[in-house]
Design an enzyme around this catalytic site. Sequence first.
Site, short mmCIF file in Angstrom:
data_model
loop_
_atom_site.label_atom_id
_atom_site.label_comp_id
_atom_site.label_asym_id
_atom_site.label_seq_id
_atom_site.Cartn_x
_atom_site.Cartn_y
_atom_site.Cartn_z
N ASP A 35 -3.60 -2.25 4.46
CA ASP A 35 -4.45 -1.92 3.48
C ASP A 35 -5.66 -0.87 3.95
O ASP A 35 -5.98 -1.24 5.36
CB ASP A 35 -4.95 -3.41 3.02
CG ASP A 35 -5.73 -3.00 1.51
OD1 ASP A 35 -5.44 -2.05 0.96
OD2 ASP A 35 -6.43 -4.04 1.31
N ASN A 37 -5.96 2.25 2.88
CA ASN A 37 -5.66 3.79 3.04
C ASN A 37 -6.76 4.70 2.09
O ASN A 37 -7.10 5.73 2.52
CB ASN A 37 -4.27 4.23 2.55
CG ASN A 37 -3.32 3.65 3.44
OD1 ASN A 37 -3.65 3.00 4.45
ND2 ASN A 37 -2.09 3.51 3.06
N GLY A 38 -6.72 4.27 0.88
CA GLY A 38 -7.85 5.00 -0.20
C GLY A 38 -9.09 4.95 0.54
O GLY A 38 -9.63 6.14 0.54
N ARG A 39 -9.76 3.86 1.09
CA ARG A 39 -10.91 3.85 1.53
C ARG A 39 -11.34 4.91 2.78
O ARG A 39 -12.33 5.46 2.73
CB ARG A 39 -11.46 2.53 2.05
CG ARG A 39 -11.97 1.57 0.70
CD ARG A 39 -11.99 0.34 0.92
NE ARG A 39 -10.70 -0.57 0.91
CZ ARG A 39 -10.53 -1.58 1.22
NH1 ARG A 39 -11.46 -2.46 1.79
NH2 ARG A 39 -9.01 -1.91 1.27
N HIS A 52 -2.93 7.59 2.57
CA HIS A 52 -1.53 7.12 2.66
C HIS A 52 -0.62 8.03 3.69
O HIS A 52 0.02 7.24 4.51
CB HIS A 52 -0.58 7.45 1.13
CG HIS A 52 -1.44 6.23 0.24
ND1 HIS A 52 -1.85 5.25 0.49
CD2 HIS A 52 -1.66 6.69 -1.22
CE1 HIS A 52 -2.25 4.66 -0.62
NE2 HIS A 52 -2.22 5.52 -1.58
N THR A 81 4.19 -5.14 -6.54
CA THR A 81 4.50 -4.90 -8.19
C THR A 81 3.41 -4.57 -8.44
O THR A 81 3.64 -3.60 -9.71
CB THR A 81 4.78 -6.31 -8.56
OG1 THR A 81 5.76 -6.99 -7.63
CG2 THR A 81 5.40 -6.52 -9.91
N TRP A 84 2.11 -0.69 -9.23
CA TRP A 84 2.83 0.14 -10.27
C TRP A 84 1.60 0.50 -11.16
O TRP A 84 1.83 1.67 -12.20
CB TRP A 84 3.93 -0.49 -11.00
CG TRP A 84 5.17 -0.45 -10.23
CD1 TRP A 84 5.82 -1.57 -9.76
CD2 TRP A 84 6.02 0.72 -9.81
NE1 TRP A 84 6.87 -1.29 -9.11
CE2 TRP A 84 7.14 -0.12 -9.14
CE3 TRP A 84 5.95 2.04 -9.90
CZ2 TRP A 84 8.07 0.96 -8.67
CZ3 TRP A 84 7.01 2.90 -9.51
CH2 TRP A 84 8.10 2.22 -8.72
N LEU A 146 15.08 -4.63 16.65
CA LEU A 146 13.92 -5.00 15.53
C LEU A 146 14.52 -4.70 14.33
O LEU A 146 14.91 -3.71 13.99
CB LEU A 146 12.68 -3.93 15.78
CG LEU A 146 11.63 -4.25 14.66
CD1 LEU A 146 10.88 -5.66 15.20
CD2 LEU A 146 10.50 -3.16 15.22
N ARG A 199 -3.77 -8.61 8.00
CA ARG A 199 -4.45 -7.64 6.84
C ARG A 199 -5.13 -6.74 7.37
O ARG A 199 -6.33 -7.42 8.00
CB ARG A 199 -4.74 -8.59 5.79
CG ARG A 199 -5.07 -7.62 4.61
CD ARG A 199 -5.37 -8.15 3.13
NE ARG A 199 -5.61 -7.19 2.01
CZ ARG A 199 -5.24 -7.44 1.03
NH1 ARG A 199 -4.87 -8.56 0.62
NH2 ARG A 199 -5.62 -6.31 0.23
C1 IPE Z 1 -1.82 -5.10 -1.16
O1 IPE Z 1 -3.02 -4.16 -1.09
C2 IPE Z 1 -0.51 -4.35 -1.31
C3 IPE Z 1 -0.04 -3.50 -0.36
C4 IPE Z 1 -0.75 -3.30 0.87
C5 IPE Z 1 1.13 -2.78 -0.61
P1 IPE Z 1 -3.66 -3.86 -2.66
O2 IPE Z 1 -4.71 -2.80 -2.20
O3 IPE Z 1 -2.83 -3.55 -3.58
O4 IPE Z 1 -4.37 -5.30 -2.70
P2 IPE Z 1 -5.57 -5.76 -3.72
O5 IPE Z 1 -5.52 -5.17 -4.88
O6 IPE Z 1 -6.65 -5.12 -2.76
O7 IPE Z 1 -5.76 -7.29 -3.70
C1 IPE Z 2 -2.87 0.12 0.99
O1 IPE Z 2 -4.04 1.07 0.81
C2 IPE Z 2 -1.69 0.95 0.59
C3 IPE Z 2 -1.08 0.52 -0.69
C4 IPE Z 2 -1.57 -0.75 -1.36
C5 IPE Z 2 -0.11 1.26 -1.23
P1 IPE Z 2 -4.81 1.34 -0.53
O2 IPE Z 2 -4.30 2.31 -1.22
O3 IPE Z 2 -4.81 -0.06 -1.26
O4 IPE Z 2 -6.25 1.66 0.02
P2 IPE Z 2 -7.77 0.86 -0.47
O5 IPE Z 2 -7.61 -0.66 -0.26
O6 IPE Z 2 -8.15 1.17 -1.85
O7 IPE Z 2 -8.55 1.32 0.47
MG MG Z 3 -5.96 -1.88 -0.95
#
Ligand code: IPE
Ligand code: IPE
Ligand code: MG
Length: 257
Positions: A35, A37-39, A52, A81, A84, A146, A199
């Site tokens: 988790d 990647n976006g930030r 990503h 899920t 999406w 693995l 996580r």
């Molecule tokens: C969980 O991360 C799903 C994956 C890492 C694939 P999210 O970013 O989707 O979860 P929330 O929305 O913060 O709970």
């Molecule tokens: C995890 O990073 C990747 C996926 C859930 C696909 P995020 O895309 O959730 O990044 P944040 O949590 O918004 O920073």
């Molecule tokens: Mg996230």
Amino acid sequence: MTTPSTHPHEARDRALRAAGIDPQRVPEHVAVIMDGNGRWAKRRGEERVFGHAHGVESVRATVEAALESGVRYLTLYAFSTENWNRPKEEVDALMDLLVKTLVQEAMELASKGVRLRAIGDVGSLPDACQAQLEEVKEGPEGEVHLDLVLALSYSAKWEMVEAIRAMMGDGLAPEDILPSTIDKYLQTADLPDPELMIRTSGEHRISNFMLWQLAYAEFHFTSVLWPDFRKENFFDAIRDFQHRERRFGGLPNAKSS
Ligand code: IPE
Ligand code: IPE
Ligand code: MG
């Protein structure tokens, strides 16, 4: 049982000990919620997709770390899920990245003894992803070191509903259903439960990931964002795991000193 003189992993074990890891107590199955990647991208003034793309290097590093530490199963939560529901451009970019990465990495993974598979609603993925997953399924020719399990279009509640439907479809009577029966109907039927769940990104939740299988797992949360996650961060999690006292509902172990 192996004896020290015939131990096949002597060099590896020495390296692990030097890194403060007990080779005898490395978790067999580690699951990771990748988790942040976006930030990570936003902090650099970039689009989320940039994060990503950089996350792929972290996947490589994590696979290497798992191989080096003797972890036998590594599950990576790559797409839920609920993911999406993100904007179409982000979902499309993630799917493209997945296909590209699978194409690029398949040979290298196989050469290292890594077998790749997916859990989740694979049928809901674009055709190109499904075809590529099918392609890599064969895995390495030699010994498998693995199993790399990608959770794609996966959520624990989806998995549970599928399992219940399948049990009912098979005509199971209520008294036939034991915890071990449910184990067999989940996507992870042939995998041991993860002992360690990592996580990244500082969130302290499991976001619909392996609710059943994580019943007694140890959780390691780190504020490191996924694109920054490297081998040393994985080893940190293993060391943290080795300091935990697992009880499984029993009494604390008597300390020897
Ligand atoms: C969980 O991360 C799903 C994956 C890492 C694939 P999210 O970013 O989707 O979860 P929330 O929305 O913060 O709970
Ligand atoms: C995890 O990073 C990747 C996926 C859930 C696909 P995020 O895309 O959730 O990044 P944040 O949590 O918004 O920073
Ligand atoms: Mg996230």
